[in-house]
Design an enzyme around this catalytic site. Structure first.
Site, PDB file in Angstrom:
ATOM      1  N   CYS A  74      29.846  20.746  -0.436  1.00 54.26           N
ATOM      2  CA  CYS A  74      30.300  19.659  -1.363  1.00 54.26           C
ATOM      3  C   CYS A  74      29.803  18.307  -1.009  1.00 54.26           C
ATOM      4  O   CYS A  74      30.271  18.119   0.286  1.00 54.26           O
ATOM      5  CB  CYS A  74      31.765  20.118  -1.410  1.00 54.26           C
ATOM      6  SG  CYS A  74      32.714  18.622  -2.295  1.00 54.26           S
ATOM      7  N   HIS A 157      23.272  26.118  -8.994  1.00 57.01           N
ATOM      8  CA  HIS A 157      23.137  25.235  -9.796  1.00 57.01           C
ATOM      9  C   HIS A 157      22.182  25.289 -11.061  1.00 57.01           C
ATOM     10  O   HIS A 157      21.388  25.722 -10.785  1.00 57.01           O
ATOM     11  CB  HIS A 157      23.112  23.609  -9.331  1.00 57.01           C
ATOM     12  CG  HIS A 157      23.970  23.107  -8.365  1.00 57.01           C
ATOM     13  ND1 HIS A 157      25.036  22.465  -9.063  1.00 57.01           N
ATOM     14  CD2 HIS A 157      24.232  23.101  -7.063  1.00 57.01           C
ATOM     15  CE1 HIS A 157      25.847  21.993  -8.049  1.00 57.01           C
ATOM     16  NE2 HIS A 157      25.364  22.518  -6.841  1.00 57.01           N
ATOM     17  N   GLU A 206      32.156  22.704 -12.652  1.00 59.00           N
ATOM     18  CA  GLU A 206      32.289  23.414 -11.010  1.00 59.00           C
ATOM     19  C   GLU A 206      32.670  24.647 -10.999  1.00 59.00           C
ATOM     20  O   GLU A 206      33.703  25.048 -11.533  1.00 59.00           O
ATOM     21  CB  GLU A 206      32.792  22.538 -10.147  1.00 59.00           C
ATOM     22  CG  GLU A 206      32.105  21.211  -9.686  1.00 59.00           C
ATOM     23  CD  GLU A 206      32.947  20.659  -8.484  1.00 59.00           C
ATOM     24  OE1 GLU A 206      32.638  21.531  -7.433  1.00 59.00           O
ATOM     25  OE2 GLU A 206      33.199  19.545  -8.350  1.00 59.00           O
ATOM     26  N   CYS A 215      30.643  15.344  -8.920  1.00 60.61           N
ATOM     27  CA  CYS A 215      30.197  16.575  -8.001  1.00 60.61           C
ATOM     28  C   CYS A 215      28.982  16.087  -7.149  1.00 60.61           C
ATOM     29  O   CYS A 215      27.781  15.790  -7.849  1.00 60.61           O
ATOM     30  CB  CYS A 215      29.755  17.798  -9.086  1.00 60.61           C
ATOM     31  SG  CYS A 215      29.475  19.265  -7.984  1.00 60.61           S
ATOM     32  N   GLY A 218      26.097  18.682  -7.474  1.00 65.50           N
ATOM     33  CA  GLY A 218      25.745  18.623  -8.638  1.00 65.50           C
ATOM     34  C   GLY A 218      24.764  17.631  -9.116  1.00 65.50           C
ATOM     35  O   GLY A 218      23.570  17.935  -9.877  1.00 65.50           O
TER      36      GLY A 218
END
Length: 280
Positions: A74, A157, A206, A215, A218
């Site tokens: 994260c 992802h 997410e 994110c 991301g």
């Protein structure tokens, strides 16, 4: 049992942070999910427990999603936790360890923090995908949205490139894409609109959390996948609903992420022996 907590965020991507370094905290997944609930708990995108760092790491960051599942990375939380540890130690550089690896973070002028989010992994096994395929063009379509690129930033992802982000029903199609059989571990789903070779808009669905204002991992995946497609350079600003991150995919494969951190408030959590019997 009463435990202090801190509510932090990076561009609105928010976290409940507990410090388990002085005394280990045995927080069950169901308890983490209950605390993350925005109606009956404190509310957050991810639930973070700081644990002691060893072997060169200054802190270990354990991450749980609102559904109780554990996350490997994260980016926004990494900056938040690094800022706490760096301020404690009076240093400008610390290493945050996650289950996905060690992430060096450094303080920059203007209240910004730059995290080295590690190597982008591009193999189908790395994402992972259900079978061997080209990660630059996945055979995945949902209505008018299709042909994403995939990579791993310590978590899976997929990035869809769209002409007009405002026309994409992210909340409607995000859940089914997250759970598509092509992703055996589910996936974070990004929708990117390229504004220029140095700028893109991004919205992320997410894995385990749903729509978030930002994110970090991301954004890492988006710059990697956009550059692989020839849509941007290796350095670009990624604008998300919560604000901007400056992203760079270095020639050595590491992805750098620069952005702010903030503390919203602090409080106390009371645990009464079951996941439903706690309040802040």
């Amino acid at each position: 049992m009463i435990i202090p907590f801190r509510k932090m965020h990076g561009l609105g991507n928010d976290f409940v942070v507990l410090d388990g370094r002085p005394t280990p905290l045995a927080i069950a997944p169901a308890e983490a999910a209950a605390i993350a609930d925005r109606h009956f708990g404190v509310g957050c995108d991810q639930f973070i427990v700081m644990e002691p760092g060893v072997d060169g790491a200054d802190v270990f960051m354990r991450i749980r999603n609102p559904d109780g599942s554990e996350a490997g990375a994260c980016g926004n939380a990494t900056r938040c936790i690094a800022s706490l540890v760096a301020d404690e130690a009076g240093r400008d550089r610390v290493v945050v360890r996650t289950i996905a690896g060690d992430l060096p973070v450094e303080r920059l002028p203007g209240g910004l923090w730059r995290a080295d989010m590690g190597l982008a992994r591009l193999g189908w096994q790395d994402v992972p995908l259900a079978r061997a395929m080209d990660t630059l063009h996945l055979p995945l379509q949902h209505g008018a949205v299709g042909d994403p690129a995939a990579c791993s930033m310590g978590n899976p992802h997929a990035t869809f490139f769209v002409r007009d982000l405002d026309l994409v029903p992210v909340a409607d199609i995000g859940p089914s894409l997250e759970h598509d059989p092509i992703f055996p571990d589910r996936a974070n789903i990004g929708f990117a609109q390229i504004l220029s070779p140095e700028h893109m808009r991004l919205v992320i669905w997410e894995r385990g959390a749903g729509l978030t204002l930002a994110c970090g991992s991301g954004a890492c995946a988006a710059i990697v996948n956009a550059h692989r497609r020839g849509l941007t350079g290796r350095r670009a600003t990624v604008t998300m609903p919560g604000g901007d991150l400056l992203m760079e995919w270095r020639e050595d494969g590491h992805v750098l992420m620069t952005g702010p951190v903030a503390t919203a408030f602090t409080g106390m959590l009371e645990f009464r022996g079951d996941a439903s019997g706690r309040h802040a």
